[in-house]
Structure formats: structure tokens, C-alpha cells
Design a protein around this motif. Structure first.
Motif, PDB file in Angstrom:
ATOM      1  N   THR A  21     -19.414 -89.659  51.732  1.00  0.00           N
ATOM      2  CA  THR A  21     -19.663 -88.256  52.052  1.00  0.00           C
ATOM      3  C   THR A  21     -20.900 -87.742  51.341  1.00  0.00           C
ATOM      4  O   THR A  21     -21.715 -87.018  51.930  1.00  0.00           O
ATOM      5  N   ARG A  27     -23.995 -88.820  53.028  1.00  0.00           N
ATOM      6  CA  ARG A  27     -24.190 -88.035  54.250  1.00  0.00           C
ATOM      7  C   ARG A  27     -24.732 -86.646  53.907  1.00  0.00           C
ATOM      8  O   ARG A  27     -25.602 -86.110  54.622  1.00  0.00           O
ATOM      9  N   LEU A  30     -28.262 -84.910  55.197  1.00  0.00           N
ATOM     10  CA  LEU A  30     -28.324 -83.605  55.850  1.00  0.00           C
ATOM     11  C   LEU A  30     -29.255 -82.649  55.112  1.00  0.00           C
ATOM     12  O   LEU A  30     -30.018 -81.899  55.728  1.00  0.00           O
ATOM     13  N   LEU A  48     -21.815 -77.273  55.678  1.00  0.00           N
ATOM     14  CA  LEU A  48     -21.436 -78.666  55.471  1.00  0.00           C
ATOM     15  C   LEU A  48     -19.985 -78.918  55.860  1.00  0.00           C
ATOM     16  O   LEU A  48     -19.637 -79.994  56.354  1.00  0.00           O
ATOM     17  N   ILE A  86     -20.044 -79.351  59.607  1.00  0.00           N
ATOM     18  CA  ILE A  86     -20.697 -80.578  60.049  1.00  0.00           C
ATOM     19  C   ILE A  86     -19.868 -81.812  59.716  1.00  0.00           C
ATOM     20  O   ILE A  86     -19.687 -82.715  60.545  1.00  0.00           O
ATOM     21  N   LEU A  87     -19.361 -81.856  58.485  1.00  0.00           N
ATOM     22  CA  LEU A  87     -18.668 -83.057  58.007  1.00  0.00           C
ATOM     23  C   LEU A  87     -17.176 -83.045  58.298  1.00  0.00           C
ATOM     24  O   LEU A  87     -16.496 -84.062  58.075  1.00  0.00           O
ATOM     25  N   THR A  94     -22.992 -92.579  62.499  1.00  0.00           N
ATOM     26  CA  THR A  94     -22.520 -91.443  61.698  1.00  0.00           C
ATOM     27  C   THR A  94     -23.651 -90.462  61.440  1.00  0.00           C
ATOM     28  O   THR A  94     -23.467 -89.237  61.543  1.00  0.00           O
ATOM     29  N   ARG A 146     -24.374 -88.480  64.623  1.00  0.00           N
ATOM     30  CA  ARG A 146     -23.360 -87.444  64.868  1.00  0.00           C
ATOM     31  C   ARG A 146     -23.556 -86.260  63.917  1.00  0.00           C
ATOM     32  O   ARG A 146     -23.450 -85.095  64.323  1.00  0.00           O
ATOM     33  N   ASP A 147     -23.860 -86.536  62.648  1.00  0.00           N
ATOM     34  CA  ASP A 147     -24.075 -85.454  61.692  1.00  0.00           C
ATOM     35  C   ASP A 147     -25.267 -84.593  62.096  1.00  0.00           C
ATOM     36  O   ASP A 147     -25.216 -83.357  62.000  1.00  0.00           O
ATOM     37  N   ARG A 148     -26.325 -85.228  62.573  1.00  0.00           N
ATOM     38  CA  ARG A 148     -27.500 -84.456  62.984  1.00  0.00           C
ATOM     39  C   ARG A 148     -27.201 -83.608  64.218  1.00  0.00           C
ATOM     40  O   ARG A 148     -27.715 -82.500  64.361  1.00  0.00           O
ATOM     41  N   ARG A 173     -24.296 -82.242  64.918  1.00  0.00           N
ATOM     42  CA  ARG A 173     -23.544 -81.084  64.426  1.00  0.00           C
ATOM     43  C   ARG A 173     -24.451 -80.127  63.655  1.00  0.00           C
ATOM     44  O   ARG A 173     -24.259 -78.906  63.705  1.00  0.00           O
ATOM     45  N   LEU A 174     -25.428 -80.683  62.933  1.00  0.00           N
ATOM     46  CA  LEU A 174     -26.397 -79.837  62.239  1.00  0.00           C
ATOM     47  C   LEU A 174     -27.180 -79.005  63.250  1.00  0.00           C
ATOM     48  O   LEU A 174     -27.437 -77.817  63.022  1.00  0.00           O
TER      49      LEU A 174
END
Length: 333
Positions: free
Chosen positions: A23, A26, A30, A41, A44-45, A101, A104-106, A108-109
Motif C-alpha cells: 500500500t 502505491r 500516486l 487516498l 482510490i485505494l 495495479t 487501476r490506481d491512476r 481512480r486518481l
């Protein structure tokens, strides 16, 4: 003297332990993209706020990121200086951008940024009529921006401090040409606009934060250029603001002030919180000289003939003299 790019064994161990968890790695990736809050966060996470807060605390303690307050919110970003900050950037640079991963995080960002941009746009629409009315009273923005660029064109600069950043336009103008840009403003609404603007422009090396123009949370000798654009007329003590801006200039650094010339539009004071109805040329020049700056430029921009404009705009450029003084001493020796 210890090389600032090196860490002690204990410090390196702490930094690696802080980064060496899924985490937290990640989070670092971000924060390389944007300044984020705990709430951002969490969205997003998809983790709880207490858990995200604990991860952030460990990263801050290790010197990999930093925390700063903005009203009731706390934002997190990469640390700006130091060996731990360099380590954080090096670790993120090794991450495969196509990792599922990370992708996907980007995504959601991007959704979080869209929400921010929508909020900024709502505020802008609500204030647009007010800003348009004031804009029509003075020299066109395009002419002022051209004069600002010309005033600083003598030599390139690597770092920029924009005091009273407002909508972040100055950062957007110079962001592509500098290595580091920082905007300071007291208004949370303005910071919302500025942050959305620099994120839209992809200026990852630029940031904004809430701060007091009279008491900057910035070390001395930090910036090559500082700009105070259309801010002094809101202040009770313009001389004090100029002294504080000059404090953070690097040796040989430059301070550019842009503001109205004297006018008689009293409604700006009554309706729009203008404390001063413009400044005589000698007033700002004297403030700069008292702050130890050499005034190298004073330019007047009158309203265009035939326009509705009633207010002329002035530019003052002051230069920190420490490099010149050192050169003079060497010549005498």
C-alpha cells in the motif's frame, strides 16, 4: 561535510522499510502524480481512513513525503528536498507504468481529479461575472502577461514562487520552463482553482498551498524568482510583504511586482476589498530598495485607446544584490 544525497544506515533502513510495503508503495506512486488528502487516498485505494493515515504517518516519518495543512484539510506530497525525497523518486521511477495495479490506481486518481475540477469550475462560474467586471477596468490580461514574460526574459530561472497565486495562472505560464514552482494563497477557494489548473496542465513539479504572505513557511534563499501579481492592493502592509518575499530569494534572485497605478474607483474598495487604490511608481520602488533589492525595471502599461479600461498597470522588478556585492569585493581585492 556529508553528501546530501547520502543517508545514514539507520535512515536508509527506515526509508526502505517505509516504502517496502504494497500500500505504501502505491501511495508513493500516486503522490508522484498529485497532491492528495487522506480522503482522496481512501477513495482510490479502497482502504479505511485509519489504515491510510497510519501508512502516511510512516512515510512522513521516513522523510519520503510531507504533510501540509490547508484549512481543515491535510494534503500529502513528495518531500521536496533531501536524500529521502530522492530515494522516493528513484523507487517510483523503477515502477512499471503498465502494472495492472498501478493502472487501476491512476484511473481512480483521474476520477478524483474530475471531482476536483468540477468543484473548481462551479466556483469559477459563480465568480466569473465579478472577475470579468474588474478585468474590463484595466489593461488586457494578454498585454500584462506579455510584459511579465519580457521582464523576466533576461535569463532563465529554475524555481518560481507565486505569492497570492489566485487561479494559478502565473504557475501555468512559467511551469513548463521551471524545475519547481510553488503558489501560495490564503483563500481555500482560490487554491481549489489553482490546483485544478496546474493538474490540468500536467505540471507535476508545481504545487500550491495555503500560507500567509507576511510569514512564509519557506526557507530563505529558496527561489530564483518570486512574483506578486495583483495582490498588493488587497494588503494592509505591502512593504512587509515585499520584505518577506525578498527573504526567500536566492542570491541574485528577482522579485517582480505587478499592480495597479493610482486610480479613483472607490467602489473597488467598498465592494471588492481593495485596501489601496493603486500605487505610485516610487512607492513600490522604495519598498523594494528598503528590502535590499536593486530596482532594475519599472514599466507602465496604460489602458488601450478606445477600451473601457480606466486603470493603468505597473511592473517593478527588483534584484537581490548579493552576487553583485561579492563580485565587487573580489574586484577590489
Amino acid at each position: 561535510m556529508t553528501d546530501p544525497a547520502h543517508l545514514s544506515l539507520d535512515a536508509l533502513n527506515t526509508a526502505l522499510k517505509a516504502a517496502g510495503e504494497d500500500t505504501r508503495l502505491r501511495v508513493l506512486a500516486l503522490l508522484a502524480e498529485a497532491e492528495l488528502t487522506v480522503s482522496d487516498l481512501t477513495q482510490i485505494l479502497r482502504q479505511s481512513q485509519p489504515r491510510i493515515s497510519r501508512h502516511l504517518r510512516l512515510l512522513v516519518e521516513a522523510g519520503l513525503i510531507e504533510r501540509f495543512r490547508e484549512g481543515a484539510w491535510a494534503f500529502f506530497r513528495f518531500a521536496e528536498r533531501g536524500a529521502s525525497a530522492e530515494l522516493a523518486r528513484a523507487l517510483v521511477a523503477r515502477l512499471d507504468a503498465n502494472d495492472p495495479t498501478a493502472v487501476r490506481d491512476r484511473e481512480r486518481l483521474a476520477a478524483v481529479r474530475q471531482i476536483r475540477a468540477a468543484a473548481a469550475q462551479d466556483y469559477f462560474r459563480a465568480q466569473a461575472a465579478h472577475w470579468d467586471r474588474i478585468r474590463k477596468l484595466h489593461v488586457a490580461d494578454e498585454a500584462v502577461e506579455t510584459a511579465i514574460r519580457d521582464a523576466l526574459a533576461e535569463r532563465p530561472f529554475r524555481s518560481l514562487l507565486d505569492l497570492g497565486t489566485g487561479t494559478g495562472r502565473i504557475l501555468e505560464m512559467f511551469g513548463p520552463d521551471v524545475e519547481r514552482g510553488l503558489g501560495i494563497d490564503l483563500s481555500l477557494d482560490m487554491l481549489l482553482l489553482a490546483r485544478a489548473r496546474i493538474e490540468r496542465a500536467g505540471l507535476r513539479h508545481c504545487s500550491v498551498r495555503q500560507g500567509d504572505i507576511y510569514d512564509l513557511a519557506v526557507p530563505g534563499n529558496s527561489f530564483d524568482v518570486a512574483i506578486i501579481h495583483q495582490v498588493l492592493h488587497f494588503l494592509d502592509d505591502g512593504a512587509r510583504a515585499i520584505r518577506e518575499a525578498s527573504r526567500v530569494l536566492a542570491p541574485g534572485g528577482r522579485l517582480l511586482v505587478v499592480d495597479f497605478e493610482p486610480h479613483d474607483l472607490e467602489f473597488l474598495r467598498e465592494e471588492h476589498a481593495h485596501r489601496r487604490l493603486g500605487f505610485a511608481p516610487e512607492t513600490v520602488a522604495q519598498w523594494m530598495a528598503a528590502a535590499g533589492l536593486d530596482v532594475t525595471l519599472r514599466k507602465s502599461l496604460p489602458p488601450e485607446p478606445g477600451s473601457d479600461g480606466k486603470i493603468a498597470v505597473s511592473l517593478w522588478l527588483g534584484r537581490d544584490t548579493r552576487i553583485q556585492i561579492a563580485n565587487d569585493v573580489r574586484e577590489v581585492a
